[in-house]
Design an enzyme around this catalytic site. Sequence first.
Site, PDB file in Angstrom:
ATOM      1  N   GLU A 140     113.012 -11.305  -7.060  1.00 45.92           N
ATOM      2  CA  GLU A 140     113.217 -12.327  -8.086  1.00 45.92           C
ATOM      3  C   GLU A 140     114.437 -13.180  -7.922  1.00 45.92           C
ATOM      4  O   GLU A 140     115.512 -13.245  -8.319  1.00 45.92           O
ATOM      5  CB  GLU A 140     113.805 -11.303  -9.338  1.00 45.92           C
ATOM      6  N   PRO A 141     114.493 -14.126  -6.974  1.00 40.92           N
ATOM      7  CA  PRO A 141     115.361 -15.222  -6.171  1.00 40.92           C
ATOM      8  C   PRO A 141     115.257 -16.293  -7.057  1.00 40.92           C
ATOM      9  O   PRO A 141     114.288 -16.618  -7.405  1.00 40.92           O
ATOM     10  CB  PRO A 141     114.936 -15.176  -4.900  1.00 40.92           C
TER      11      PRO A 141
ATOM     12  N   ARG B 114     129.698 -24.344 -13.365  1.00 36.10           N
ATOM     13  CA  ARG B 114     130.044 -23.542 -12.268  1.00 36.10           C
ATOM     14  C   ARG B 114     131.582 -23.393 -11.717  1.00 36.10           C
ATOM     15  O   ARG B 114     132.181 -22.384 -11.595  1.00 36.10           O
ATOM     16  CB  ARG B 114     128.946 -23.311 -11.030  1.00 36.10           C
TER      17      ARG B 114
ATOM     18  N   TYR C  92     133.565 -20.106 -12.575  1.00 32.38           N
ATOM     19  CA  TYR C  92     133.756 -19.298 -11.331  1.00 32.38           C
ATOM     20  C   TYR C  92     134.447 -19.410 -10.285  1.00 32.38           C
ATOM     21  O   TYR C  92     134.500 -19.064  -9.379  1.00 32.38           O
ATOM     22  CB  TYR C  92     132.377 -18.717 -10.897  1.00 32.38           C
TER      23      TYR C  92
ATOM     24  N   CYS D 277     138.284 -32.871 -21.931  1.00 26.88           N
ATOM     25  CA  CYS D 277     140.060 -32.712 -22.358  1.00 26.88           C
ATOM     26  C   CYS D 277     140.160 -31.137 -22.248  1.00 26.88           C
ATOM     27  O   CYS D 277     140.484 -30.425 -23.134  1.00 26.88           O
ATOM     28  CB  CYS D 277     140.035 -33.015 -23.855  1.00 26.88           C
ATOM     29  N   GLU D 278     140.040 -30.740 -20.787  1.00 26.38           N
ATOM     30  CA  GLU D 278     140.513 -29.143 -20.541  1.00 26.38           C
ATOM     31  C   GLU D 278     140.763 -29.210 -19.264  1.00 26.38           C
ATOM     32  O   GLU D 278     140.295 -30.001 -18.463  1.00 26.38           O
ATOM     33  CB  GLU D 278     139.181 -28.355 -20.672  1.00 26.38           C
TER      34      GLU D 278
HETATM   35  N1  LLP Z   1     116.884 -11.003 -11.433  1.00 24.06           N
HETATM   36  C1  LLP Z   1     117.854 -10.619 -12.542  1.00 24.06           C
HETATM   37  C2  LLP Z   1     117.724  -9.485 -13.290  1.00 24.06           C
HETATM   38  C3  LLP Z   1     118.934 -11.472 -12.851  1.00 24.06           C
HETATM   39  O1  LLP Z   1     119.917 -11.182 -13.658  1.00 24.06           O
HETATM   40  C4  LLP Z   1     119.115 -12.480 -11.809  1.00 24.06           C
HETATM   41  C5  LLP Z   1     120.412 -13.241 -12.103  1.00 24.06           C
HETATM   42  C6  LLP Z   1     118.219 -12.744 -10.830  1.00 24.06           C
HETATM   43  C7  LLP Z   1     117.152 -12.105 -10.813  1.00 24.06           C
HETATM   44  C8  LLP Z   1     118.367 -14.157 -10.132  1.00 24.06           C
HETATM   45  O2  LLP Z   1     119.619 -14.037  -9.510  1.00 24.06           O
HETATM   46  P1  LLP Z   1     119.799 -14.962  -7.933  1.00 24.06           P
HETATM   47  O3  LLP Z   1     118.741 -14.658  -7.106  1.00 24.06           O
HETATM   48  O4  LLP Z   1     119.766 -16.353  -8.461  1.00 24.06           O
HETATM   49  O5  LLP Z   1     121.106 -14.688  -7.641  1.00 24.06           O
HETATM   50  N2  LLP Z   1     125.377 -18.405 -13.332  1.00 24.06           N
HETATM   51  C9  LLP Z   1     125.578 -17.555 -12.187  1.00 24.06           C
HETATM   52  C10 LLP Z   1     124.551 -16.892 -11.657  1.00 24.06           C
HETATM   53  C11 LLP Z   1     124.121 -15.849 -12.836  1.00 24.06           C
HETATM   54  C12 LLP Z   1     123.072 -15.019 -12.155  1.00 24.06           C
HETATM   55  C13 LLP Z   1     122.421 -14.380 -13.312  1.00 24.06           C
HETATM   56  N3  LLP Z   1     121.506 -13.199 -13.032  1.00 24.06           N
HETATM   57  C14 LLP Z   1     126.090 -18.692 -11.197  1.00 24.06           C
HETATM   58  O6  LLP Z   1     126.114 -19.934 -11.362  1.00 24.06           O
HETATM   59  O7  LLP Z   1     126.381 -18.321 -10.152  1.00 24.06           O
END
Ligand code: LLP
Length: 437
Positions: free
Chosen positions: A287-288, A326, A330, A361-362
């Site tokens: 699930e990328p 982001r 983070y 304004c932050e």
């Molecule tokens: N599967 C599940 C169950 C997830 O919760 C997520 C991401 C993914 C797959 C995909 O993950 P990825 O391959 O994109 O790392 N907003 C944050 C990232 C939040 C990720 C949430 N879940 C950021 O900007 O770094």
Amino acid sequence: MHDFSFKRGKLYCENVSVASLVKQHGSPLFIYSHATLTRNFQQLDEALAPLDHTVCFAAKANSNLGVLRTLANAGSGFDLVSGGELQRIIAAGGDPAKCIFAGVGKTEEEIELALKKGIYAFNAESEPELIRINKVARRLKKKAPIAVRVNPNVDAKTHAKITTGTYENKFGIAFEEVEEIYERASKLKNLHIRGLQMHIGSQLTEVGPFEKAVKKVVPLAKRLAEKHGIEFFSIGGGLGIVYDPALESGEAKWWRSPKRKNLLTPAKYAAKLIPLLKPLGLKVLIEPGRFIAGNCGILVTRVEYVKQTGVKNFVIVDAAMNDLARPALYDSYHQIVPLAQNPGDHLKKNQISSDVVGPICESGDYFCKNRMLPAVGEGDHLALLSAGAYGFVMASNYNTRAFPAEILVKGNRAEVVRKRQSLKQLWASESVPKWLK
Ligand code: LLP
């Protein structure tokens, strides 16, 4: 590798000059490359070819219809987390039969919608959720395909806000309890036990934690296959990308700095995981989100003012934390480059330590701090790289700022895949109570 590059000193997305897009569509502007998206998908897909597998793009990373259609055309399935995402995926031409539905808080309406559309599986995160899915399926006279998300209690060694696979996190069901849950789920008549799922976190830059989690969970998957006939094991997403190739900035490094030697390539990922997964004989899902969409997009912004305070050189731009959250959320790093390059730009003597900040304004509204950047002035444009994942999708209207436009480029063609929001749309569904004079 991505398709944003300098040609004769000008930044291009594939064969289209970024400056020409800004001239036509204004700023701030998100621009995505079709070639990068497709290549990233194919690289992963091909690396996993020895396994019976499906790559399910995590739509939360970038759910623009043009992006989803690009990936659906490439053969992608989808990981989704809301009824809204399912509707979007269908609107974009995605196949519900290749969709898995994650998330800790699925509502009855969302479960009903997903059942009617015929998704491949719900990834359930608690026993009350399994009971609810069973109830909705019974009402619809259906059998709901389910997997349980196991929390393997393995530290992904990434930023705390995107670590999901330890018992400190709200996700999944503890490793030790999973088999009993499957036992009880097998008694629920309207469930079809189809798989097992896990996801330990996001932006992992080393393969070690994936390996550790897969090693731990494979024997469990094997027992569940024997006992409950599960047909798939989803190992989640989380593959990280390199945000900071130079690693030269003076600011505090974000998370574990991705070092080039540790760059998590699909080949390295596959080489470690295929030998563990192949003997299982189950279908494997991944699930990328970020790996596929991250470096396919940039956010272009215009320099409004340069303010020198004696202490700081503030480059004030027209994009802000509401467009790309982001860095504020983070402390994340995004490479920042001017759209036009001059020959001496890489020389320290031509650079100036800068804070690139938005107009909100932050104090958290910044894109970088104390970063050596070529000197820029009012009217110049900058591109924030690797903004294709968790960029636009996390945008808000804070400070009554409209959403930027989104453009998809393929070769020498560029198409608006989301119009810039008009300001009037921002308050179009609001009203003043009649009893207020
Ligand atoms: N599967 C599940 C169950 C997830 O919760 C997520 C991401 C993914 C797959 C995909 O993950 P990825 O391959 O994109 O790392 N907003 C944050 C990232 C939040 C990720 C949430 N879940 C950021 O900007 O770094």
